[in-house]
Design an enzyme around this catalytic site. Structure first.
Site, PDB file in Angstrom:
ATOM      1  CG  LEU A   1      -1.948  -1.223   1.329  1.00 28.06           C
ATOM      2  CD1 LEU A   1      -2.581  -1.570   3.154  1.00 28.06           C
ATOM      3  CD2 LEU A   1      -3.254  -0.386   0.244  1.00 28.06           C
TER       4      LEU A   1
ATOM      5  CD  GLN B   1       1.701   6.698   4.224  1.00 28.39           C
ATOM      6  OE1 GLN B   1       3.617   7.226   4.764  1.00 28.39           O
ATOM      7  NE2 GLN B   1       1.501   7.933   3.298  1.00 28.39           N
ATOM      8  CB  SER B   2       4.143  -0.344   1.665  1.00 31.30           C
ATOM      9  OG  SER B   2       5.107  -1.512   2.027  1.00 31.30           O
ATOM     10  CG  ASN B   3       6.509   0.549   7.358  1.00 29.88           C
ATOM     11  OD1 ASN B   3       6.919   1.646   7.741  1.00 29.88           O
ATOM     12  ND2 ASN B   3       5.192   0.207   8.505  1.00 29.88           N
TER      13      ASN B   3
ATOM     14  CB  CYS C   1       6.842   0.216  -0.337  1.00 31.12           C
ATOM     15  SG  CYS C   1       5.804  -0.999  -1.473  1.00 31.12           S
TER      16      CYS C   1
END
Length: 332
Positions: free
Chosen positions: A72, A74-76, A78
């Protein structure tokens, strides 16, 4: 050593701190410490860095040059994949299963950091994880046809190796920590599996602790079906069967999940405030806040003996908090 045969690159540069939480300990009446995987030099830290040491190690051992990762906005994972690729000199493509942001919208939190790192970002629409992975595989095939050598981040067994290493690190640190009591309890989130299963695997080798798994995504049966598969994969990969089984050292809590993954609970929001005001440490609301709520609640219920050390495993993700401001609007 246990992990020496596994392809790995070093991204952390040493141990992350294990430190007493003195004010919160006094407030709760238990000897409490924090394992600070939010404190790493790379990409503002977080648990996925440990997994990326092995994912990227595997990618480089295969001669790959382009890394694909999904999540998503706000993916950590990524954000940290982009940071690790920058450090390793690899191309990175992020795929978000979300709609393309409106023109002129201002990125926040992890999305802002990804923009600063200059990685290519694709949007495949608001689809589920399976359709996102189909899209990523299509992108990988297209890259392969152009002569690139892509690697898709996410194999759970490879990722879990990072937390096998973390378990051994934590046990070594616990012997040096001045809590005055032995470390007997570790609280960590229960979600997609590699982090907590790797930790369980390492601690099943050593014994002596109870791992408190606070669900942030799944019910207990679903979680264990995922974890058991990863655990078996680790046994096969490492050629070792720990003397203990995961359920022998674990307790699972589903009561702090609330309305599901990514949906904050009042208790989790209160936990964010409590920690910030007691220790000056911050947690985001998807993972660590729910774990901390579980720990605080179990302490208030008297379920944690005052003569047994307790560890809150802070898995990072703090930059996501800057995209969660609306959840605290009554105070801002």
């Amino acid at each position: 050593m246990l992990l020496d045969s596994q392809p790995r690159i070093r991204l952390i540069g040493g141990e992350t701190p294990l430190e007493p939480a003195e004010r919160l300990s006094r407030m709760l009446g238990i000897p409490l410490c924090f394992k600070r995987d939010d404190l790493m030099s790379l990409g503002m830290g977080g648990n996925k860095v440990r997994s990326l040491e092995f994912w990227l190690g595997e990618a480089l051992s295969r001669g790959c040059d382009t890394i694909l990762v999904g999540g998503l906005p706000q993916s950590n994972l990524c954000r940290l994949t982009a940071a690790a690729c920058a450090k390793a000199g690899l191309s990175c493509i992020i795929v978000h299963n979300a709609a393309q942001p409106a023109h002129g919208s201002v990125p926040q939190g992890n999305a802002l950091l990804n923009r600063l790192m200059g990685v290519q970002t694709l949007y495949c629409g608001p689809v589920d994880e399976h359709r996102r992975m189909d899209f990523i595989r299509q992108q990988a095939a297209s890259l392969g046809s152009l002569g690139k050598k892509p690697y898709i981040i996410g194999d759970p067994v490879t990722g879990a190796l990072g937390y096998v290493a973390a378990a051994l690190e934590l046990c070594a640190q616990a012997g040096r920590l001045t809590l005055q009591v032995p470390l007997r309890h570790i609280f960590i989130s229960a979600s997609a599996g590699p982090t907590e299963t790797g930790l369980l695997f390492g601690l099943c080798l050593t014994g002596g602790v109870t791992v408190h798994l606070v669900s942030v995504e799944y019910d207990e049966a679903t979680f264990w079906s995922i974890a058991d598969e990863i655990f078996a994969g680790l046994e096969q990969r490492l050629g070792i069967r720990p003397p203990l089984r995961p359920r022998e050292i674990a307790r699972f809590y589903g009561q702090y999940l609330g309305n599901g993954y990514g949906v904050p609970t009042p208790g989790a929001l209160d936990a964010v405030r409590t920690l910030a005001r007691a220790e000056g440490i911050f947690v985001e609301t998807v993972y660590n806040a729910k774990v901390l709520h579980g720990l605080l609640d179990q302490a208030h219920q008297g379920a944690l003996p005052p003569d047994e050390g307790v560890c809150f495993y802070h898995t990072g993700g703090t930059p996501a908090l800057f995209g969660q401001a609306a959840q605290f609007m009554e105070e801002i």
